[in-house]
Design an enzyme around this catalytic site. Structure first.
Site, PDB file in Angstrom:
ATOM      1  N   GLU A  72       0.696  -1.186   0.061  1.00 27.27           N
ATOM      2  CA  GLU A  72      -0.166  -0.093  -0.119  1.00 27.27           C
ATOM      3  C   GLU A  72       0.841   1.231  -0.002  1.00 27.27           C
ATOM      4  O   GLU A  72       0.589   2.315  -0.802  1.00 27.27           O
ATOM      5  CB  GLU A  72      -0.926   0.100   1.213  1.00 27.27           C
ATOM      6  CG  GLU A  72      -2.272  -0.967   1.131  1.00 27.27           C
ATOM      7  CD  GLU A  72      -1.964  -2.364   1.343  1.00 27.27           C
ATOM      8  OE1 GLU A  72      -0.911  -2.641   1.621  1.00 27.27           O
ATOM      9  OE2 GLU A  72      -2.810  -3.236   1.248  1.00 27.27           O
ATOM     10  N   HIS A  87     -11.126  -5.976   9.061  1.00 22.83           N
ATOM     11  CA  HIS A  87     -11.858  -5.596   7.678  1.00 22.83           C
ATOM     12  C   HIS A  87     -12.931  -4.885   7.946  1.00 22.83           C
ATOM     13  O   HIS A  87     -13.786  -4.792   6.925  1.00 22.83           O
ATOM     14  CB  HIS A  87     -12.023  -7.012   7.070  1.00 22.83           C
ATOM     15  CG  HIS A  87     -10.670  -7.814   6.173  1.00 22.83           C
ATOM     16  ND1 HIS A  87     -10.059  -8.340   7.095  1.00 22.83           N
ATOM     17  CD2 HIS A  87     -10.252  -7.594   5.171  1.00 22.83           C
ATOM     18  CE1 HIS A  87      -9.130  -8.883   6.153  1.00 22.83           C
ATOM     19  NE2 HIS A  87      -9.145  -8.508   4.981  1.00 22.83           N
TER      20      HIS A  87
END
Lengths: 333, 326
Positions: free
Chosen positions: B59, B128
Site C-alpha cells: 500500500e 476488515h
C-alpha cells in the site's frame, strides 16, 4: 578508504573538472553560511547539512537534463542548489520568507521547485521513494524519455517503502535512478547496527535492478557512474541503483551531540574531503592555478553573500495567507 | 435503468478512463481478478493492463506511486481494498498527498483519487470492518467523499478527478449490492454539498455513507409514530457543509448524528461540537449520537449487529431527543 589520488581528474576535461569543483564549493560555502546563520538564530527548525557529501550531488546532478525530475531528502540544500534553485531562494526559505522557494512554508527540510522539477525536500525517511516511482510511471505511461532521480540515505534501506518502491520500479521497468547516499549513519545508528546485509547495492540487486557502488568522495567517479546509469535509464533500461559511499563531516543535525562516533574516524574521512581531493589533483596535473582557485572562491563567496543579502531583505508571508495552499485555489467544475 | 451501486461505480470508472487518457486505475486485484469487490470486473479485458493496473500488496508503495504519478501529470484512481489497509499507506496519505501543496508554497498539486471500502456488517472481523474515514477527515488537504446513493456512486468520481487536490472516496461494503433506478443520463455530481434525502420538520437525522439506509428506515418508522424526521446525507466529510447542517437544525431544533465510526474523537463528535458552537440557541434538546460500540468489530453476527448503529437504535435516539421537550 583510499587516500587522495590523481584519479580525481579522470578523463574529464579540465574545464569540466573545474566546473565540478566550483559546484561542490557552492554547496559547501552555502551550508557553512547556513550553520553560521543558524547559530545566529536567523534560521530555525532542524538543519541538516551535507558537508562532506558534496561530490554525490555534484556528480549526479551534472548528468541530468532540464526536464528530468529530482526527489531528495531533508538533507537537500545541495541538491536544490545544484539542480538550479537560486541560493537566495533557498536561504530565504530557511528564513521563513515569502521570497523563499516555498514561500517559507517548507523550511530547510522541505525545499521544492516546480521550475526545475525538484520534488523535495522529504523529511520522512524513504517517503520520497514511492513518489519517484510514480513520477517515473507517469513518464513511462506518457511515452516521455525523462529520468527521475531519487536521493536517500542508507537509513532508508530499513524502511518498507524502500523495498516496495524497488520492487514496483523493477516490476514495471520504470525510468528511475535510485541514489543511495551511504554515509554510514542513520542519525546515530551505524549501518552494521541496523542492517543484516550492509552491502546495499547487493540488496538492491536482489530486486533485479542493475546496481553498483561508487566512491562517493570522488566526484569524477560519482559522475561516471551516474552518467552510465542515467544513460541506461533514459535508453529504456529500466531502473538503476547507485550506492555512493560517502561521509558527513558534521553532526546529523544542529541538535546532535554526536556521541555515536569518535573524532578519529571523522578526521580520517576528512582527509578525503571531496573538494580538497579534486583541487589537489587538479593542481598536481597543472589544471588548476592558484589564480583559478582564488577566482572560483571569489565567485562562490559573491554568490553566497548575495544570497544572504536577498534572504535578509525578504519579507514574511502575510498572516492572512496562513490557510492558503491547503486546498488549491481552483475548485472542481 | 436498473443498476447497482457496484455497477454505477464501474460505469463511473469506465467513463473516466474513456474521457481522459491520463486516467488509470491501480490497486490490488483490480485487474485480472476483477476487483476484490468486483467493482472493476471486466475493465481489465476492456482497457488492458496499462490502465487497469494490478499492484503488489504494498500500500505505501502504490499509494505513493499514485501521488508521484499525479505530480507527473497523470490522473490516477488508486483502489485500496479496505480502509484498514490504508493504514499501511498512512504516511503517504498524510505526509505527502495532504501536505505537498502547502509545503511547496502552492507549487505542487496532487490530483489523485483514492477509492476504498469501509464499514462493517459482513462478519469480516476487526481487521476488515472498521470505519476510519473520520480519522482521514481530520487531515487538512484531503477531501473526503462518502457516496451513499446510486447517483453519487455514479457521479462523484468524475468530479473528484477534476479536483486538483487529493480526494478519498469511501464506499461502504454493504452498499455494493444496493439496486435501484438510475437515470440513463446520470452524470457528474457536485462534491461539496450535503443533501436532504427526506425533508422533515421535527428532528434532523444527520448521517453519511453506509448508515443512510438504516436512517431512512428509521425516518419511515418515526413517521408512523407522528415524528417527522429530516434525513441529511453529509456526502462530504471534509470540508463539511456547515450551512446544510446548521440550516437543518435551525428548522427542526433537534439533531441526532448517526456515524458507524466509534464515538470517541469521531466525525459525529465534530458535528456535535459544531452544532453546539453555532446553533446552541436553536436547539430544543441535546445533540444525540448513534455510533458503533467502542470495541474492535467482532465476527459473530449477533455481536457485530449489537455493535452497529441499527434502525432500532436510531429510532430510540430520535424518540429521546423529541421527548426532551424544550
Amino acid at each position: 578508504m583510499t587516500g587522495t589520488s590523481a584519479r580525481g581528474t579522470g578523463n574529464a576535461d579540465s574545464d569540466h573538472a573545474r566546473h565540478l569543483l566550483r559546484q561542490m564549493l557552492r554547496v559547501r560555502r552555502l551550508e557553512e553560511q547556513c550553520v553560521e546563520l543558524y547559530s545566529a538564530a536567523k534560521i530555525r527548525g532542524f538543519l541538516h547539512v551535507y558537508i562532506g557529501e558534496e561530490a554525490v550531488a555534484a556528480g549526479v546532478m551534472s548528468t541530468l537534463a532540464p526536464d528530468d525530475a529530482v526527489v531528495a531528502t531533508y538533507r537537500e540544500h545541495g541538491h536544490a542548489l545544484l539542480r538550479g534553485v537560486p541560493a537566495g531562494a533557498i536561504l530565504a526559505e530557511m528564513y521563513g520568507h515569502v521570497e523563499g522557494c516555498c514561500r517559507g512554508r517548507g523550511g530547510s527540510m522541505h525545499l521544492f521547485d516546480a521550475g526545475t522539477r525538484f520534488y523535495g525536500g522529504n523529511a520522512i525517511v524513504a517517503g520520497g521513494l514511492p513518489l519517484a516511482v510514480g513520477l517515473a510511471l507517469a513518464d513511462k505511461m506518457s511515452g516521455r524519455s525523462r529520468v527521475t532521480v531519487c536521493f536517500f540515505g542508507e537509513g532508508a534501506v530499513a524502511e518498507g517503502a524502500f523495498h516496495e518502491s524497488l520492487n514496483l520500479a523493477a516490476l514495471w521497468q520504470l525510468p528511475v535512478l535510485f541514489c543511495c547516499e551511504n554515509n554510514l549513519y542513520a542519525m546515530g545508528t551505524a549501518l552494521a547496527r541496523s542492517e543484516s546485509q550492509t552491502d546495499i547495492a547487493l540488496k538492491a540487486a536482489g530486486y533485479e535492478i542493475a546496481s553498483w557502488s561508487a566512491d562517493g568522495m570522488d566526484v569524477i567517479a560519482v559522475e561516471e557512474a551516474a552518467r552510465r546509469a542515467v544513460d541506461a535509464v533514459r535508453a529504456g533500461g529500466g531502473p538503476h541503483f547507485l550506492e555512493l559511499r560517502t561521509y558527513r563531516f558534521r553532526a546529523h543535525s544542529m541538535f546532535d551531540p554526536e556521541r555515536y562516533r569518535d573524532k578519529a574516524e571523522v578526521s580520517r574521512w576528512m582527509e578525503r574531503d571531496p573538494i580538497d581531493t579534486l583541487r589537489t589533483a587538479l593542481e598536481a596535473a597543472g589544471q588548476l592555478s592558484a589564480k583559478d582557485w582564488k577566482s572560483i572562491q571569489q565567485d562562490v563567496d559573491t554568490e553566497v553573500d548575495a544570497a544572504v543579502e536577498f534572504a535578509e531583505a525578504g519579507t514574511p508571508e502575510p498572516l492572512e495567507d496562513l490557510t492558503r495552499f491547503v486546498y488549491s485555489e481552483r475548485s472542481p467544475e | 435503468m436498473k443498476t447497482t451501486y457496484r455497477e454505477a461505480m464501474r460505469a463511473a470508472i469506465r467513463d473516466a478512463i474513456q474521457r481522459d487518457e491520463r486516467v488509470f486505475l491501480m490497486g490490488e486485484d483490480v485487474g485480472a481478478y476483477g476487483g476484490c469487490f468486483a467493482v472493476s470486473l471486466g475493465l481489465f479485458e476492456e482497457f488492458g493492463p496499462e490502465r487497469i493496473r494490478d499492484t503488489p500488496l504494498s500500500e505505501a508503495g502504490f499509494v505513493g506511486a499514485g501521488i508521484g504519478a499525479a505530480l507527473g501529470g497523470m490522473r490516477p484512481i488508486v483502489e485500496i481494498m479496505t480502509v484498514n489497509f490504508s493504514l499501511l499507506a498512512l504516511d503517504q496519505l498524510v505526509n505527502n498527498a495532504a501536505t505537498l501543496l502547502h509545503m511547496s508554497g502552492g507549487q505542487f498539486n496532487v490530483p489523485l483519487v483514492i477509492r476504498m471500502t469501509t464499514g462493517a456488517g459482513r462478519q469480516l472481523g476487526a481487521q476488515h470492518s472498521h470505519s476510519l474515514e473520520g480519522w482521514l477527515a481530520h487531515i487538512p488537504g484531503l477531501r473526503i467523499l462518502t457516496p451513499a446513493t446510486l447517483e453519487d456512486a455514479r457521479g462523484m468520481l468524475w468530479t473528484a478527478l477534476q479536483d486538483p487536490d487529493p480526494v478519498l472516496i469511501f464506499e461502504h461494503g454493504t452498499l455494493y449490492n444496493v439496486a435501484g433506478d438510475l437515470a440513463d443520463d446520470a452524470g457528474p455530481v457536485d462534491i461539496s454539498t450535503a443533501a436532504v434525502r427526506r425533508p422533515g420538520a421535527d428532528i434532523s437525522l444527520i448521517t453519511y455513507g453506509g448508515t443512510l439506509p438504516a436512517v431512512l428506515d428509521a425516518a419511515t418508522q418515526l413517521a408512523g409514530e407522528g415524528i417527522d424526521a429530516e434525513v441529511l446525507d453529509l456526502r462530504v466529510l471534509r470540508p463539511l457543509d456547515d450551512a446544510a447542517v446548521l440550516g437543518s437544525v435551525a428548522k427542526t431544533h433537534r439533531a441526532v448524528v448517526v456515524d458507524e465510526g466509534w464515538r470517541s474523537g469521531s466525525i459525529s463528535a465534530e458535528l456535535s461540537a459544531r452544532i453546539t458552537e453555532n446553533a446552541f440557541f436553536d436547539l430544543d434538546a441535546p445533540v444525540g449520537r448513534v455510533c458503533s460500540a467502542e470495541v474492535p468489530l467482532p465476527y459473530a453476527k449477533h455481536l457485530e449487529l449489537a455493535a452497529l448503529p441499527t434502525t432500532e437504535r436510531i429510532v430510540a435516539a430520535a424518540r429521546e431527543a423529541v421527548g426532551a421537550r424544550g
